[in-house]
Design a protein around this motif. Structure first.
Motif, short mmCIF file in Angstrom:
data_model
loop_
_atom_site.label_atom_id
_atom_site.label_comp_id
_atom_site.label_asym_id
_atom_site.label_seq_id
_atom_site.Cartn_x
_atom_site.Cartn_y
_atom_site.Cartn_z
N THR A 1 -34.80 60.46 -70.08
CA THR A 1 -35.67 59.89 -69.05
C THR A 1 -37.05 59.64 -69.65
N ALA B 1 -39.80 58.85 -68.52
CA ALA B 1 -40.92 59.38 -67.73
C ALA B 1 -41.28 60.81 -68.16
N LYS C 1 -42.64 54.35 -67.10
CA LYS C 1 -42.15 54.65 -65.76
C LYS C 1 -43.12 55.59 -65.04
N TYR D 1 -34.35 57.46 -61.91
CA TYR D 1 -34.77 56.71 -63.10
C TYR D 1 -33.65 55.85 -63.68
#
Length: 469
Positions: A78, A80, A228, A311
């Protein structure tokens, strides 16, 4: 190659030492009186069967470690997550000492109040990445996490689960010597923060060396392209922390609050047309205050799935990430089994009470130093607090009949356990952490011994003062 598996080697040597002690020392147990059993030797085949026993009783802890690894395997997929780490590092650039101090205080207080000494490892990899990105090395990462957790145990205040058996056997309240426990917690934190920051400033990683640390696999890859939003991830991580606090605080034992017990009964017992719909859907779910890492595993799996959904991580990537993350912590998980095998050995071959009896026979009644040495040895032998206390405290109460000393004895055992677990080869959290970080046991001892010595000396000074006043 041996250095790579240094922690495994240390634990295996510890197992062999315990095995040898079963041949040297006679076995004994205490049940209303001291009972000698003669020698109960451990054989070679026991060395291979006892790990199976350890898995049957404590395997859930090893599974928990694997689930934590899997959770971070998903986070690594991910972008982020790396963005979140970078944003924290950037925001607190030049204030790294404050960040380290806040983390240590938070971990110690959560352990002291909530009994999160095992649960808190959920956030260990997050802190590892953060510390390394700030330019510190792996020793600082271990000091910040393991050190604060053990200080929290030493200064345990309201964590009934940690010292439950201790308070039951001695007949003392959880809040007995509360001021002393808080003093120990504060002093331990001051010493830890001072030693960690002093070491960190001397060994701070810079330039190319820092890049090598970043690329070593303990930090996710840098984000390329459009970043993100980090807020969904922040909310989910905060949610995990809040659930952990609510779930692990001993609401009934520490604060005499039954609100969560009553709420759990009401929800699981709620009927629709005579059918307990929520009770059947949820299954045997314990009320907040009675949670263990078993319940926490489910929360992590749900959180990982939610992160992947938000996500837009594909299912195959999710599974690959989870499996890869679990593989990264296979060795720490295996160490959990081996360390608990040590506990099986001393339980099935109870040679340790002979040592404690010899210590207590040196003096009459309560003595700070013989009791302290017994507490230190019990911590090394027995891995978990409950077994530490059960192995020696019942016998100690037959030797020390002055019940006014029992609150102090309770403080001594919990605080010395916390201190010893910073160096003991039977410390699950310590050995698992340094194994994951690739820090050798020798290197850890080299950098931690001064702090541990300072802490133990101060503890004995506190114990002596309490005896004299």
């Amino acid at each position: 190659m041996m250095k790579k598996h240094n922690t495994v080697k240390v634990v295996l040597i510890t197992m062999l030492i315990f095995m040898l002690l079963s041949w040297i020392l006679p076995a004994a147990y205490f049940q209303s009186s001291y009972v000698s059993q003669g020698r109960v030797q451990m054989g070679l085949f026991d060395l291979f069967s006892y790990p199976i026993t350890a898995v049957s009783y404590f395997g859930f802890i090893a599974v928990f470690v694997l689930v934590v690894g899997g959770f971070y395997g998903v986070l690594y997929r991910t972008p982020a997550y790396r963005t979140l780490l970078d944003s924290i590092v950037k925001k607190f650039k030049g204030k790294e000492k404050i960040v380290l101090s806040v983390i240590m205080v938070l971990f110690a207080v959560l352990t002291s109040v909530c009994g999160l000494e095992l649960g808190i490892i959920v956030f260990f990899p997050f802190v590892f990445s953060l510390v390394l990105l700030m330019g510190y090395d792996k020793i600082v990462a271990a000091l910040t996490t393991v050190g604060s957790t053990m200080v929290g145990i030493a200064g345990c205040t309201f964590s009934a689960n940690t010292v439950n058996i201790l308070t039951q056997v001695l007949g003392v309240n959880l809040t007995s010597e509360l001021v002393t426990k808080i003093v120990i917690l504060v002093i331990g934190l001051i010493l830890l923060i001072f030693n960690t920051i002093r070491y960190g400033e001397k060994h701070k990683v810079k330039g190319a060396k820092k890049n090598a640390e970043v690329e070593s696999g303990y930090i996710p890859a840098a984000v390329k392209g459009k970043k993100k939003s980090i807020w969904p991830l922040v909310i989910i991580l905060d949610f995990i922390l809040i659930i952990m606090i609510l779930g692990f605080i001993s609401w009934t034992g520490a604060f005499n609050l039954n609100v969560f017990e009553d709420a759990n009964t009401a929800v699981t017992g709620f009927k629709v047309f005579g059918f307990e719909i929520f009770g059947k859907l949820l299954g045997n779910v314990p009320a907040f205050g009675n949670w263990t890492v078993t319940e926490l595993m489910l929360i992590l799996v749900i959180a990982a799935g939610l992160i992947a959904f938000i996500y837009k991580v594909k299912f195959d990537d999710f599974m690959q990430g989870f499996i890869k993350g679990a593989k990264e912590v296979l060795k720490p998980a295996a160490l959990v089994v081996l360390i608990y095998t040590c506990l099986v050995i001393v339980t099935y071959h109870p040679f340790q009470l002979v040592i404690y009896k010899a210590l207590f026979d040196l003096t009459k009644g309560f003595n700070v130093f013989t009791t302290g040495i017994a507490a230190i040895l019990a911590a090394v032998f027995n891995v978990e607090p409950a077994y530490v206390f059960q192995s020696v405290v019942p016998y100690l109460t037959s030797v020390v009949t002055d019940k006014t000393t029992y609150p102090l004895i309770a403080v001594m055992f919990q605080s010395l356990y916390g201190a010893v677990m910073l160096v003991a080869p039977t410390s699950v959290i310590l050995m698992g952490t340094i194994s994951y970080l690739g820090v050798s046991y020798k290197e850890w001892l080299k950098n931690i011994w001064k702090f541990v010595l300072e802490f133990i000396v101060i503890l004995f000074i506190i114990f002596t003062i309490l005896v004299l006043i």
